[in-house]
Scaffold this active site. Structure first.
Site, PDB file in Angstrom:
ATOM      1  N   CYS A  20       0.893  -1.249  -0.068  1.00 29.96           N
ATOM      2  CA  CYS A  20       0.010  -0.103   0.027  1.00 29.96           C
ATOM      3  C   CYS A  20       0.789   1.382  -0.295  1.00 29.96           C
ATOM      4  CB  CYS A  20      -1.040  -0.132   1.200  1.00 29.96           C
ATOM      5  SG  CYS A  20      -2.500   1.048   0.933  1.00 29.96           S
ATOM      6  N   HIS A  24      -3.334  -4.872   0.577  1.00 26.66           N
ATOM      7  CA  HIS A  24      -3.028  -5.340   1.745  1.00 26.66           C
ATOM      8  C   HIS A  24      -2.831  -6.840   1.947  1.00 26.66           C
ATOM      9  CE1 HIS A  24      -2.663  -1.620   3.976  1.00 26.66           C
ATOM     10  NE2 HIS A  24      -3.574  -1.130   2.987  1.00 26.66           N
ATOM     11  N   GLU A  30      -1.006  -8.685   3.827  1.00 21.73           N
ATOM     12  CA  GLU A  30      -0.815  -9.043   5.253  1.00 21.73           C
ATOM     13  C   GLU A  30      -2.114  -9.529   5.796  1.00 21.73           C
ATOM     14  OE1 GLU A  30      -1.488  -4.530   5.830  1.00 21.73           O
ATOM     15  OE2 GLU A  30      -0.776  -5.879   4.118  1.00 21.73           O
TER      16      GLU A  30
END
Length: 276
Positions: free
Chosen positions: A113, A221, A223
């Site tokens: 990001c 994202h 993660e």
């Protein structure tokens, strides 16, 4: 072997309007530890506290996280406007030179990001201050309401260049991703190759051409749900393999080679479990 040390860039926050801190989201720590197989090392992104040279000596790879603050447009020759939002000049002062240093040295670097945008700016690129204000573009920002699961839900397709790094890592030309950003790439910097796009044309995946080591960035994202998401897992696994290679050999390992190394490691683990 000892796990490779993965530096995770933190962000500045203030608790109760009076207590300043540097923090890293738990989902970043978990993705680095459980999927990349690294030792998470939280970095306060402030040149008053750390230097790029020190970080390069300590860490075997870096994750450039997302964050509320945006890269200051001074770094790409444009005036700041209200649309550019909040800034964190201390983080800029660490991450932008860190990207360039890692690319030159071959240390693995993975931008998420804001980190994706930092990689572009570090290479001389520019950013749009607000994607949703552009004709024909969608609103890529985080939904203001709902649970974390709803806010990080998969929201659009990303299409990859045929035969490119991401196509080879994923084994697919198209994947579904979340989207939680306001800004995006306007002009790519030198060596920045855009390999993935959203349906509205927004740049979503990049690699740095000529970088000997792992040097990838994504606008979404990964993660979130990294251990179980079929798009996130190969990215973090390959990044972790590149960091382990650096820790052992002090030599870079390109993203596609790191992907193959991650597969080999997984096969060896499965074989060891069967023989146990």
């Amino acid at each position: 072997m000892t796990r490779p040390v993965i530096g995770i860039i933190g962000n500045q926050h203030v608790i109760d309007d009076r207590y300043p801190l540097h923090g890293v989201g738990r989902m970043n720590l978990e993705a680095v530890s459980t999927v990349a197989g690294g030792l998470p090392y939280m970095i306060p992104a402030d040149p008053a506290l750390v230097s790029v040279e020190e970080l390069m000596r300590v860490c075997h790879g870096f994750v450039l996280t997302g964050g509320r603050a945006n890269v200051h447009p001074d770094h790409y020759g444009e005036p700041a406007t209200e649309a550019h939002g909040a800034f964190d000049p201390a983080r800029d002062a660490i991450t932008l030179p860190l990207v360039r240093a890692c690319v030159e040295a071959g240390l693995p670097i993975f931008g998420l990001c804001r980190g994706f945008q930092e990689m572009n700016v570090a290479m001389g690129g520019t950013l749009y201050p607000e994607i949703r204000d552009l004709p024909g573009r969608d609103n890529h920002r985080m939904p203001p309401d709902g649970t974390l699961e709803e806010q990080f839900a998969l929201r659009h397709v990303v299409s990859f260049a045929d035969g490119g790094v991401f196509h080879r890592l994923m084994g697919a030309r198209e994947v579904m991703t979340n989207t939680l950003h306001g800004q995006g790439i306007k002009t790519p910097g030198a060596r920045v190759v855009i390999e993935g796009h959203a349906p509205d044309g927004t740049a979503e995946a990049i690699h740095l051409q000529g970088a000997e080591g792992f040097a990838l960035g994504v606008q979404w994202h990964p993660e979130w749900n990294a251990a179980d998401d079929p798009v996130s897992r190969p990215l973090f696994a390959a990044f972790g393999a590149a960091a382990r290679h650096w820790a052992l050999e002090r030599r870079p390992l390109a993203a596609v080679d790191a992907h193959e190394a991650a597969h080999s490691e997984a096969r060896e683990r499965r074989a060891a479990l069967k023989s146990a």
